[in-house]
Structures are given as C-alpha cells and as structure tokens.
Design an enzyme around this catalytic site. Sequence first.
Site, PDB file in Angstrom:
ATOM      1  N   LYS A 126       0.921  -1.141   0.058  1.00  8.74           N
ATOM      2  CA  LYS A 126       0.022  -0.200   0.045  1.00  8.74           C
ATOM      3  C   LYS A 126       0.790   1.181   0.294  1.00  8.74           C
ATOM      4  O   LYS A 126       0.596   2.262  -0.837  1.00  8.74           O
ATOM      5  CB  LYS A 126      -0.755  -0.028   1.244  1.00  8.74           C
ATOM      6  N   ASN A 127       1.897   1.159   0.929  1.00  8.70           N
ATOM      7  CA  ASN A 127       2.496   2.361   0.921  1.00  8.70           C
ATOM      8  C   ASN A 127       3.802   2.821   0.024  1.00  8.70           C
ATOM      9  O   ASN A 127       4.339   3.675  -0.087  1.00  8.70           O
ATOM     10  CB  ASN A 127       3.515   2.298   2.190  1.00  8.70           C
ATOM     11  N   CYS A 139      -4.757  12.452  12.603  1.00  7.18           N
ATOM     12  CA  CYS A 139      -5.672  11.081  12.527  1.00  7.18           C
ATOM     13  C   CYS A 139      -5.518  10.250  13.994  1.00  7.18           C
ATOM     14  O   CYS A 139      -4.936  10.812  14.857  1.00  7.18           O
ATOM     15  CB  CYS A 139      -5.080  10.026  11.502  1.00  7.18           C
ATOM     16  N   ARG A 179      -0.022  14.238  12.981  1.00  4.09           N
ATOM     17  CA  ARG A 179       0.572  13.876  11.565  1.00  4.09           C
ATOM     18  C   ARG A 179       1.028  15.328  10.755  1.00  4.09           C
ATOM     19  O   ARG A 179       0.303  15.537   9.760  1.00  4.09           O
ATOM     20  CB  ARG A 179      -0.325  13.234  10.815  1.00  4.09           C
ATOM     21  N   ASP A 200       4.706   0.270  12.035  1.00  2.00           N
ATOM     22  CA  ASP A 200       3.611  -0.246  11.565  1.00  2.00           C
ATOM     23  C   ASP A 200       3.441  -1.734  11.907  1.00  2.00           C
ATOM     24  O   ASP A 200       2.308  -2.253  11.706  1.00  2.00           O
ATOM     25  CB  ASP A 200       3.308  -0.090   9.984  1.00  2.00           C
ATOM     26  N   ARG A 247      -8.376  -0.659   4.413  1.00  2.00           N
ATOM     27  CA  ARG A 247      -7.781   0.512   3.954  1.00  2.00           C
ATOM     28  C   ARG A 247      -6.580  -0.290   3.603  1.00  2.00           C
ATOM     29  O   ARG A 247      -5.646   0.391   2.508  1.00  2.00           O
ATOM     30  CB  ARG A 247      -7.389   1.335   4.760  1.00  2.00           C
TER      31      ARG A 247
HETATM   32  C1  EPZ Z   1       4.327   6.881   6.433  1.00  2.00           C
HETATM   33  O1  EPZ Z   1       3.449   7.938   7.120  1.00  2.00           O
HETATM   34  C2  EPZ Z   1       3.356   5.570   6.464  1.00  2.00           C
HETATM   35  N1  EPZ Z   1       2.414   5.979   5.390  1.00  2.00           N
HETATM   36  C3  EPZ Z   1       2.844   5.199   7.725  1.00  2.00           C
HETATM   37  O2  EPZ Z   1       1.924   4.045   7.489  1.00  2.00           O
HETATM   38  C4  EPZ Z   1       4.228   5.029   8.393  1.00  2.00           C
HETATM   39  O3  EPZ Z   1       3.544   4.520   9.714  1.00  2.00           O
HETATM   40  C5  EPZ Z   1       5.137   5.930   8.582  1.00  2.00           C
HETATM   41  O4  EPZ Z   1       5.483   6.477   7.150  1.00  2.00           O
HETATM   42  C6  EPZ Z   1       6.270   5.812   9.393  1.00  2.00           C
HETATM   43  O5  EPZ Z   1       6.921   4.639   8.809  1.00  2.00           O
HETATM   44  C7  EPZ Z   1       2.586   5.693   3.893  1.00  2.00           C
HETATM   45  O6  EPZ Z   1       3.716   5.664   3.493  1.00  2.00           O
HETATM   46  C8  EPZ Z   1       1.593   6.183   3.196  1.00  2.00           C
HETATM   47  P1  EPZ Z   1       6.455  10.196   8.569  1.00  2.00           P
HETATM   48  P2  EPZ Z   1       4.140   9.420   7.135  1.00  2.00           P
HETATM   49  O7  EPZ Z   1       6.313  11.522   7.750  1.00  2.00           O
HETATM   50  O8  EPZ Z   1       4.927   9.665   5.804  1.00  2.00           O
HETATM   51  C9  EPZ Z   1       6.764  13.408  11.911  1.00  2.00           C
HETATM   52  C10 EPZ Z   1       0.201   2.648   7.829  1.00  2.00           C
HETATM   53  O9  EPZ Z   1      -0.157   2.130   8.938  1.00  2.00           O
HETATM   54  N2  EPZ Z   1       6.309  14.454  10.803  1.00  2.00           N
HETATM   55  O10 EPZ Z   1       7.614   9.418   8.263  1.00  2.00           O
HETATM   56  O11 EPZ Z   1       3.166  10.092   7.208  1.00  2.00           O
HETATM   57  C11 EPZ Z   1       5.587  12.498  12.088  1.00  2.00           C
HETATM   58  O12 EPZ Z   1       4.627  13.248  12.976  1.00  2.00           O
HETATM   59  C12 EPZ Z   1       0.744   4.128   7.958  1.00  2.00           C
HETATM   60  O13 EPZ Z   1       0.195   2.194   6.628  1.00  2.00           O
HETATM   61  C13 EPZ Z   1       6.792  15.931  11.125  1.00  2.00           C
HETATM   62  O14 EPZ Z   1       6.834  16.255  12.177  1.00  2.00           O
HETATM   63  O15 EPZ Z   1       5.078   9.491   8.202  1.00  2.00           O
HETATM   64  C14 EPZ Z   1       5.960  11.456  12.543  1.00  2.00           C
HETATM   65  O16 EPZ Z   1       6.441  11.577  14.188  1.00  2.00           O
HETATM   66  C15 EPZ Z   1       0.485   4.684   9.284  1.00  2.00           C
HETATM   67  N3  EPZ Z   1       6.346  16.569   9.994  1.00  2.00           N
HETATM   68  C16 EPZ Z   1       7.504  11.196  12.114  1.00  2.00           C
HETATM   69  O17 EPZ Z   1       7.555  12.372  11.385  1.00  2.00           O
HETATM   70  C17 EPZ Z   1       6.114  16.357   8.662  1.00  2.00           C
HETATM   71  O18 EPZ Z   1       6.411  17.062   7.899  1.00  2.00           O
HETATM   72  C18 EPZ Z   1       7.472   9.931  10.790  1.00  2.00           C
HETATM   73  O19 EPZ Z   1       6.324  10.484  10.228  1.00  2.00           O
HETATM   74  C19 EPZ Z   1       6.172  14.873   8.256  1.00  2.00           C
HETATM   75  C20 EPZ Z   1       6.192  14.080   9.484  1.00  2.00           C
END
Ligand code: EPZ
Length: 426
Positions: free
Chosen positions: A27-28, A122, A127, A314, A406
């Site tokens: 998915k990702n 969420c 996020r 995850d 999802r």
């Molecule tokens: C991706 O989310 C995945 N989703 C998530 O999978 C996964 O849990 C996550 O990466 C971590 O591996 C997709 O790829 C579609 P991040 P993402 O940006 O990119 C902070 C699932 O269950 N952050 O790597 O949204 C954030 O709050 C989903 O399949 C900022 O502060 O996660 C978090 O603490 C859930 N500012 C950390 O970074 C930003 O602009 C990592 O988030 C972006 C992120």
Amino acid sequence: MTSFKIAKFQIEGGKALDGEVQISGAKNAALPILLCSILTSEKVVLKNVPDLADVKTCIQLLEDLGKKCLYEPQNGQITLEGAVTSFVASYELVKTMRASIMALGPLVAYTGKAEVSLPGGCAIGARPVDLHIKGLKEMGAQIRLEDGYIKATAVGLGRLHGGHIIMDKVSVTGTENLMMAATLAEGETVIENAALEPEVIDLASCLNKMGAKIEGAGTSRVVINGVEKLNGCTHAIVADRIETGTYLIAGIATHGIVTCHNTMPSTLDALLQKLRDANALITVDGTSITADMRNRQIHPVDVVTAPHPGFPTDMQAQITVLNALASGVSSVTETIFENRFMHIAELNRMGAHLEIRGNTVICEGVASLKGAQVMSSDLRASASLVIAGLAAEGITIVDRIYHMDRGYEHIESKIRMLGGDIKRIY
Ligand code: EPZ
C-alpha cells in the site's frame, strides 16, 4: 431510512493457522507511485497493485485531477494517462486518505501550482506536514495556508528550482513528496536525512524508469537532477512487508505454521530478528518466508520502533500481541507517533496484562486471551485485534473493520486460506 451498517469481523479463535498466503503489492508504495503519474501525460502501467480502499480513493483523486484511469483490480493492474487538468485536491478526498498530501509536490512541479487540503490528524497522531512544505519552499515554491488548504505556486518561470533540503526529521512521505517535485525542478536537489524505507526505493525506481535522474534512494542522501519532462513506463509495485509481518505474527500467535510467498525478505530484517528472538522458527527461501511456532513457547521480546531499517512502527501493534501471550515480561516503545496505543485497552479487554507508561507498554504475558467485542481505531491496531481474536479462546467481534480494509487486501479469504475461522458480519 437506510441504516448505514458498519462491517465487523466475527472470529472463532483457538485454531493454529497452517498454510500459505500470497503477499500483495505494498500500500505504502502504491500510493506515492500512483500519484507520481501526475508528473507525465504519457501512459503509466502499474502492476501488482493491491485491491484496497486507499488505492480506490487515490484513483478517485487522480480522476478528479483529470487523469484517465483504467483500473483492473482482478489482475492488479492500473493504466493511467493524460495530463492533469486541475491542481486542486479537495478536502473531501484528502480527509479520507492522508497520503493525498503527496499530490502536492507532483502538482506544483508539473502545473506550477497546487491547492491541496491540509490533511487533518488521525487516530495515531497530529501527523503534521511542515517538512513537506519547508522542502517545497526551498525549491522555490511560494506557499500560503488558506481556508484549510495548502496553496503552492512555483514563482518565476512557473518551474521549481533545485534546493539543498535537510529534513529535520526522517519522514517517509515527506521524502517521497519532495523527491517527486524535484524530478522536474531546474537543477540539482539534494535531500539530506531522507527516509530509507523500501517504498522510497520503489518510488525512485519507477520515477527513473520514467526518465528521472535520482541517485541514492534508500540512503539518507538522495540526489535528484531535474529533467524537462517525464515519460510513461510500466512498473510492478514492491511486495508489502507490513502485510507479510502481519501474517507471520498471526501464525506465531496461534502456534501454527504460515508461509508468505511473493514477498521481499530483505526488507524485513529487524522484524525477522525479533520473531526469532520470540522463539519462532523462521526460514527464508527466495521470496518466501515461513514462521513455524508449532509446540513452541512465545518468548518475550523488548521492541523499540525506529525509521527503517529499524523495527517498523507499522508492526508495533502486531508484535505487542505476541508479547501479551509470551512467557514473561517485556516492553514495547513507540518512538514515531504520539498516540499509537489505542489497541492496548482493547487487548486488555481480552485478558491481556498491558500497561502504558509514557511511550512504552509494559507487557506481562498471560497463558491465553479470551474472545470479546473490541473496536478498531486505526489500520494496524485493527490488525492486532484480528490476530488476538485468532489466538484467543472463543468468539471475538472486531468492530469498524473499514480501518483494516484500507490496508489489507482480501483479508478474510487470506486468513481462511490459513485455516482461520473469520467472517464479515453487519
Ligand atoms: C508513512 O507515514 C506511512 N504511510 C505510515 O504508514 C508509517 O507509519 C510512517 O510512514 C512511518 O513509517 C505512508 O507511507 C502512506 P512520517 P508518514 O512522515 O510519511 C513526523 C500505515 O499504517 N513528521 O515518516 O505520514 C510525524 O509526525 C501508515 O500504513 C513531522 O513532524 O510518516 C512522525 O512523528 C501509518 N512533520 C514522524 O515525523 C512532517 O512534515 C514520521 O512520520 C512529516 C512528519
């Protein structure tokens, strides 16, 4: 008045899973790769696309943007072509799928402007998308936050320029969004502290097939040299490592034996190490992984989530179920998201002894769990409740399983293939 029925799973637990399952495309990886089709008007053919609610939402978004999409879920193929005719990703769609934020980079790179609804938070956390926005600004985008929308324009010639982007935090979709935007920017873009996830590598592989010039994907320093235009391509989506880990843990939690085929063992080193520490017999054979837990006791394992190649956040909810059934005390620490423990209270309703202390769960293993009515809160939490239901004695009803739809393709049929007793009820 038609009552909107919310689907549930009814699971009769206590049976050891025993069988083989085909792993679907990730998915990702599918979501950013679908959105990268915004960067060209030529034909992009994607294979091994999982049949998921999020994929359908992403296609809806692309059609709203003017892309022609031919989706054949029966053979996991999507054909996308035509130039986008709009640059607005509406709140209606973005609120159901946060990954829509990854339309921002491609839209502003291809059309010179973008209006993408700010994704809300969420269940698992706020996020924020500040790193996506900061990176685009460093590539010359002018960005305003107005009426709940991110409004971006590439000033000057209507084209972004290269930048030197240092990510304050490792962000998977942040890295992907900026990498996509940089493919059409003028000059060189460097992304430091980039995410190393396999899905980032898969996206870069697809973009390079389209004529992009990306080096270093999968390392913390990605270098992109912008090109004038991108062409079409054909690309097969990488296997889903999280789906793989979920079914392996379901086999272990039920003291069965499960083989996952068409997966990518090299993307799962941290998880497989923890499953071996939990006393599972793990064997890897090419693109297949087998977890054998017959007549074996579950050992407690301490886990701390981290960006790839660390233990994946995850998989945090799923491995907590193993610790709930282990012969001893263990801890699970979540370092990525601030609220990813909604499954804990539900697991305790099934007889688990789990205690939250800050961003750590202390797990005191019990001999068995008892079936109960439980509620899903997010995608991976729902997976942990299904695993717990399969392992528990008696009947478990998992509510709000639209969360699971999802991210897990054909869940019931795959679990039934493994001998699990599960059915969808309303
Ligand atoms: C991706 O989310 C995945 N989703 C998530 O999978 C996964 O849990 C996550 O990466 C971590 O591996 C997709 O790829 C579609 P991040 P993402 O940006 O990119 C902070 C699932 O269950 N952050 O790597 O949204 C954030 O709050 C989903 O399949 C900022 O502060 O996660 C978090 O603490 C859930 N500012 C950390 O970074 C930003 O602009 C990592 O988030 C972006 C992120």
